[in-house]
Design a protein around this motif. Structure first.
Motif, PDB file in Angstrom:
ATOM      1  N   ALA A 102       0.837  -1.196   0.000  1.00  0.00           N
ATOM      2  CA  ALA A 102       0.000   0.000   0.000  1.00  0.00           C
ATOM      3  C   ALA A 102       0.871   1.245   0.000  1.00  0.00           C
ATOM      4  O   ALA A 102       1.903   1.304   0.695  1.00  0.00           O
ATOM      5  N   SER A 103       0.456   2.241  -0.771  1.00  0.00           N
ATOM      6  CA  SER A 103       1.200   3.488  -0.884  1.00  0.00           C
ATOM      7  C   SER A 103       0.246   4.614  -1.245  1.00  0.00           C
ATOM      8  O   SER A 103      -0.759   4.389  -1.930  1.00  0.00           O
ATOM      9  N   VAL A 104       0.557   5.828  -0.797  1.00  0.00           N
ATOM     10  CA  VAL A 104      -0.219   6.988  -1.241  1.00  0.00           C
ATOM     11  C   VAL A 104       0.155   7.376  -2.665  1.00  0.00           C
ATOM     12  O   VAL A 104      -0.549   8.167  -3.297  1.00  0.00           O
ATOM     13  N   ASP A 105       1.258   6.849  -3.183  1.00  0.00           N
ATOM     14  CA  ASP A 105       1.640   7.108  -4.571  1.00  0.00           C
ATOM     15  C   ASP A 105       0.683   6.377  -5.507  1.00  0.00           C
ATOM     16  O   ASP A 105       0.340   5.220  -5.274  1.00  0.00           O
ATOM     17  N   ALA A 106       0.281   7.038  -6.557  1.00  0.00           N
ATOM     18  CA  ALA A 106      -0.688   6.477  -7.496  1.00  0.00           C
ATOM     19  C   ALA A 106      -0.183   5.158  -8.066  1.00  0.00           C
ATOM     20  O   ALA A 106       1.022   4.970  -8.286  1.00  0.00           O
ATOM     21  N   LYS A 109       2.185   5.133 -11.053  1.00  0.00           N
ATOM     22  CA  LYS A 109       3.502   5.762 -10.974  1.00  0.00           C
ATOM     23  C   LYS A 109       4.590   4.693 -10.930  1.00  0.00           C
ATOM     24  O   LYS A 109       4.458   3.688 -10.229  1.00  0.00           O
ATOM     25  N   PRO A 110       5.703   4.905 -11.652  1.00  0.00           N
ATOM     26  CA  PRO A 110       6.780   3.902 -11.576  1.00  0.00           C
ATOM     27  C   PRO A 110       7.450   3.860 -10.206  1.00  0.00           C
ATOM     28  O   PRO A 110       7.898   2.808  -9.772  1.00  0.00           O
ATOM     29  N   ARG A 111       7.505   5.017  -9.549  1.00  0.00           N
ATOM     30  CA  ARG A 111       8.149   5.071  -8.233  1.00  0.00           C
ATOM     31  C   ARG A 111       7.068   5.157  -7.161  1.00  0.00           C
ATOM     32  O   ARG A 111       6.298   6.114  -7.095  1.00  0.00           O
ATOM     33  N   ARG A 112       7.018   4.138  -6.306  1.00  0.00           N
ATOM     34  CA  ARG A 112       6.031   4.084  -5.230  1.00  0.00           C
ATOM     35  C   ARG A 112       6.745   3.649  -3.947  1.00  0.00           C
ATOM     36  O   ARG A 112       7.647   2.808  -3.964  1.00  0.00           O
ATOM     37  N   TYR A 113       6.290   4.217  -2.840  1.00  0.00           N
ATOM     38  CA  TYR A 113       6.958   4.046  -1.551  1.00  0.00           C
ATOM     39  C   TYR A 113       5.882   3.803  -0.508  1.00  0.00           C
ATOM     40  O   TYR A 113       4.914   4.573  -0.430  1.00  0.00           O
ATOM     41  N   GLY A 114       5.996   2.724   0.271  1.00  0.00           N
ATOM     42  CA  GLY A 114       4.920   2.453   1.223  1.00  0.00           C
ATOM     43  C   GLY A 114       5.216   1.294   2.145  1.00  0.00           C
ATOM     44  O   GLY A 114       6.371   0.991   2.455  1.00  0.00           O
ATOM     45  N   TRP A 128      -6.613  -0.587   2.761  1.00  0.00           N
ATOM     46  CA  TRP A 128      -5.667   0.350   3.341  1.00  0.00           C
ATOM     47  C   TRP A 128      -6.311   1.717   3.450  1.00  0.00           C
ATOM     48  O   TRP A 128      -7.327   1.990   2.821  1.00  0.00           O
ATOM     49  N   LYS A 129      -5.710   2.554   4.274  1.00  0.00           N
ATOM     50  CA  LYS A 129      -6.238   3.887   4.525  1.00  0.00           C
ATOM     51  C   LYS A 129      -5.088   4.873   4.627  1.00  0.00           C
ATOM     52  O   LYS A 129      -4.098   4.600   5.323  1.00  0.00           O
ATOM     53  N   ALA A 130      -5.197   6.012   3.954  1.00  0.00           N
ATOM     54  CA  ALA A 130      -4.267   7.116   4.160  1.00  0.00           C
ATOM     55  C   ALA A 130      -4.595   7.771   5.497  1.00  0.00           C
ATOM     56  O   ALA A 130      -5.747   8.092   5.781  1.00  0.00           O
ATOM     57  N   LEU A 134      -3.105  14.179   5.960  1.00  0.00           N
ATOM     58  CA  LEU A 134      -2.755  13.583   4.675  1.00  0.00           C
ATOM     59  C   LEU A 134      -1.442  14.111   4.107  1.00  0.00           C
ATOM     60  O   LEU A 134      -0.820  13.435   3.282  1.00  0.00           O
ATOM     61  N   ASP A 135      -1.007  15.295   4.542  1.00  0.00           N
ATOM     62  CA  ASP A 135       0.247  15.830   4.006  1.00  0.00           C
ATOM     63  C   ASP A 135       1.477  15.170   4.620  1.00  0.00           C
ATOM     64  O   ASP A 135       2.606  15.510   4.284  1.00  0.00           O
ATOM     65  N   ASP A 136       1.267  14.174   5.523  1.00  0.00           N
ATOM     66  CA  ASP A 136       2.398  13.415   6.058  1.00  0.00           C
ATOM     67  C   ASP A 136       2.594  12.105   5.290  1.00  0.00           C
ATOM     68  O   ASP A 136       3.562  11.380   5.547  1.00  0.00           O
ATOM     69  N   TYR A 137       1.669  11.763   4.398  1.00  0.00           N
ATOM     70  CA  TYR A 137       1.830  10.646   3.449  1.00  0.00           C
ATOM     71  C   TYR A 137       2.022   9.298   4.140  1.00  0.00           C
ATOM     72  O   TYR A 137       2.851   8.481   3.731  1.00  0.00           O
ATOM     73  N   ARG A 138       1.234   9.039   5.177  1.00  0.00           N
ATOM     74  CA  ARG A 138       1.336   7.781   5.917  1.00  0.00           C
ATOM     75  C   ARG A 138       0.094   6.937   5.664  1.00  0.00           C
ATOM     76  O   ARG A 138      -1.003   7.467   5.455  1.00  0.00           O
TER      77      ARG A 138
END
Length: 286
Positions: A102-106, A109-114, A128-130, A134-138
């Motif tokens: 799970a990631s907040v990255d779409a 996107k080729p680069r995703r972090y989660g 999953w839930k953001a 939300l601006d902390d990207y967790r």
């Protein structure tokens, strides 16, 4: 921290696969350490994204986890990028495990972090839930798995990182608690694991610890005092602090053991991560 170039990442990916997959077919069908209807083992590890020598680190991580065969593995700082396959998938494939990322990255996107959860059991539900703000990207990641025919609710997260950010972590914990309340099956036992970026006794975790317990704290009476002996931050990189936790519902579980993993380098000096892992073994109450 400077990232590897894309050609370097591609070369690293090739090295990772060659190191991990020798003999993996025999592992995928292995039933060693099978769940016996009473105990469940949970591992959490901050993966340190692609820092250092990822192929060597991945080989060390897989070698250890292949031996332990935990029921659940929670991973944080999981990265995928051009030339770098999703790191959780790489580990899961090498172990013969299922995984969810799970990631907040779409998703496109080729680069995703989660975050990711790996398991050797059947997945019954996932989501999953953001987490706010939300601006902390967790995110909080949830799996319901079937262990010996019974559901187990597993949550993995990675909370705000700054020492002064207790209020942010408190908001994330409250959001996580609200998510657990709606996502879990009624009466199913719950485990929450991850990198909380603060000690278990930090005041911002009070909403969780009102009904859950930290397995390591329960079994190590001196955990709060002996920082060096119990730190989950790798002492080769940081000052001691225990911030990686496995929380369990004491109404459902009794902790049998809670130990650090990857707290020694390999013979060639490779560290698995800039964190140590935590492994907790829980016994289901009758």
């Amino acid at each position: 921290m400077k990232r590897a170039t894309r050609p370097t990442l591609r070369a690293a990916a090739r090295r990772t696969w060659s190191l991990l997959f020798a003999g993996v077919a025999a592992v995928a069908g292995d039933s060693a350490s099978a769940y016996d209807g009473r105990e469940v083992s949970v591992v959490t590890l901050n993966l340190w994204h692609d820092a250092g020598d990822w192929p060597r680190r991945a080989a060390l991580i897989v070698r250890t986890l292949r031996t332990l065969r935990p029921d659940v593995i929670a991973l944080q700082e999981v990265l995928q990028d051009r030339g770098l396959p999703n790191q959780a998938k790489t580990i899961a494939d090498a172990l013969g495990f299922r995984y969810v990322f799970a990631s907040v990255d779409a998703a496109d996107k080729p680069r995703r972090y989660g975050n990711a959860i790996l398991t050797r059991h059947r997945i019954l539900a996932q989501g999953w839930k953001a987490l706010a703000p939300l601006d902390d990207y967790r995110v909080a990641l949830h799996l319901r798995i079937a262990v010996d025919g019974e559901p187990l609710e597993v949550y993995a997260t990675h909370l705000h990182w700054t020492p002064e950010g207790g209020a942010i972590r408190r908001a994330q914990v409250e959001d996580l608690e609200a998510y657990i309340a709606v996502a879990s099956a009624p009466g199913a036992p719950t485990v929450v694991a991850g990198d909380f970026n603060a000690p278990a006794n930090a005041p911002e975790f009070a909403p969780l610890l009102a009904r859950l317990r930290d397995a390591y704290d329960v079994l190590h009476a001196d955990a709060a005092q002996d920082d060096a002996g119990h730190s989950t931050l790798n002492l080769a990189f940081y000052a001691p602090l225990r911030i990686d936790h496995v929380l369990y519902d004491p109404r459902a579980w009794t902790p049998l053991s809670a130990t650090r993993l990857f707290d020694r380098p390999a013979a060639d000096g490779t560290w698995a991560s800039d964190h140590y892992g935590v492994r907790a073994v829980l016994r289901r109450r009758p």
